[in-house]
Scaffold this motif. Structure first.
Motif, PDB file in Angstrom:
ATOM      1  N   ALA A 171      52.982  36.088  -3.894  1.00 47.80           N
ATOM      2  CA  ALA A 171      54.108  36.749  -3.242  1.00 47.80           C
ATOM      3  C   ALA A 171      54.002  38.240  -3.511  1.00 47.80           C
ATOM      4  N   VAL A 172      54.253  39.037  -2.497  1.00 52.67           N
ATOM      5  CA  VAL A 172      54.188  40.491  -2.622  1.00 52.67           C
ATOM      6  C   VAL A 172      55.594  41.046  -2.396  1.00 52.67           C
ATOM      7  N   TYR A 173      56.037  41.863  -3.364  1.00 59.44           N
ATOM      8  CA  TYR A 173      57.363  42.471  -3.310  1.00 59.44           C
ATOM      9  C   TYR A 173      57.230  43.975  -3.319  1.00 59.44           C
ATOM     10  N   LYS A 174      58.147  44.654  -2.627  1.00 62.41           N
ATOM     11  CA  LYS A 174      58.161  46.106  -2.698  1.00 62.41           C
ATOM     12  C   LYS A 174      59.363  46.547  -3.520  1.00 62.41           C
ATOM     13  N   SER A 175      59.214  47.718  -4.110  1.00 58.45           N
ATOM     14  CA  SER A 175      60.286  48.295  -4.905  1.00 58.45           C
ATOM     15  C   SER A 175      61.168  49.144  -4.006  1.00 58.45           C
ATOM     16  N   LEU A 176      62.471  49.036  -4.198  1.00 60.73           N
ATOM     17  CA  LEU A 176      63.388  49.898  -3.467  1.00 60.73           C
ATOM     18  C   LEU A 176      63.620  51.199  -4.230  1.00 60.73           C
ATOM     19  N   ARG A 177      63.204  51.245  -5.494  1.00 59.68           N
ATOM     20  CA  ARG A 177      63.352  52.440  -6.330  1.00 59.68           C
ATOM     21  C   ARG A 177      62.131  53.348  -6.291  1.00 59.68           C
ATOM     22  N   LYS A 178      60.957  52.762  -6.274  1.00 57.12           N
ATOM     23  CA  LYS A 178      59.709  53.513  -6.339  1.00 57.12           C
ATOM     24  C   LYS A 178      58.957  53.341  -5.021  1.00 57.12           C
ATOM     25  N   ALA A 179      58.896  54.390  -4.238  1.00 55.76           N
ATOM     26  CA  ALA A 179      58.243  54.320  -2.928  1.00 55.76           C
ATOM     27  C   ALA A 179      56.789  53.895  -3.058  1.00 55.76           C
ATOM     28  N   GLU A 180      56.362  53.063  -2.143  1.00 56.29           N
ATOM     29  CA  GLU A 180      54.980  52.581  -2.051  1.00 56.29           C
ATOM     30  C   GLU A 180      54.499  51.845  -3.303  1.00 56.29           C
ATOM     31  N   SER A 181      55.424  51.233  -4.037  1.00 55.08           N
ATOM     32  CA  SER A 181      55.071  50.425  -5.213  1.00 55.08           C
ATOM     33  C   SER A 181      55.273  48.960  -4.857  1.00 55.08           C
ATOM     34  N   TYR A 182      54.256  48.147  -5.173  1.00 54.18           N
ATOM     35  CA  TYR A 182      54.293  46.730  -4.826  1.00 54.18           C
ATOM     36  C   TYR A 182      53.951  45.893  -6.045  1.00 54.18           C
ATOM     37  N   LEU A 183      54.639  44.767  -6.158  1.00 51.49           N
ATOM     38  CA  LEU A 183      54.434  43.835  -7.256  1.00 51.49           C
ATOM     39  C   LEU A 183      53.947  42.513  -6.672  1.00 51.49           C
ATOM     40  N   PHE A 184      52.772  42.081  -7.119  1.00 54.26           N
ATOM     41  CA  PHE A 184      52.195  40.803  -6.702  1.00 54.26           C
ATOM     42  C   PHE A 184      52.472  39.803  -7.824  1.00 54.26           C
TER      43      PHE A 184
END
Length: 93
Positions: free
Chosen positions: A4-17
């Motif tokens: 699953a890939v998630y994006k951060s709403l706080r840090k632009a262009e940061s993704y957590l797999f």
């Protein structure tokens, strides 16, 4: 392996797999606090991929297996004026 890939709403262009959807158990609390509320972007069959946008696919697979997550940060911002000055050998001193 599907991750699953998630994006951060706080840090632009940061993704957590992460290995499984909504499974943040192996992600350090400090990282989750910095990342903020994760927003699901996609489910990704990572074994069938041979590349990802900015991330090294081998590193993503390895870190998912070892740590249970992979954090993708944006590339560093390049000061184009300073880079141009360096390229042409400009030295104001």
């Amino acid at each position: 392996m599907i991750c699953a890939v998630y994006k951060s709403l706080r840090k632009a262009e940061s993704y957590l797999f992460v290995e499984k959807r909504n499974d943040f158990e192996r992600v350090p609390e400090a990282l989750m606090a910095m990342f903020g509320e994760p927003q699901l972007v996609m489910m990704l069959p990572i074994e069938k991929r041979d590349h990802l946008g900015f991330a090294d696919i081998k590193k993503v697979r390895s870190e998912l297996k070892e740590k249970g997550f992979y954090l993708q940060l944006p590339p560093p911002v390049v000061n184009l004026l300073e880079q141009h000055k360096k390229d042409i050998g400009f030295n104001p001193e």
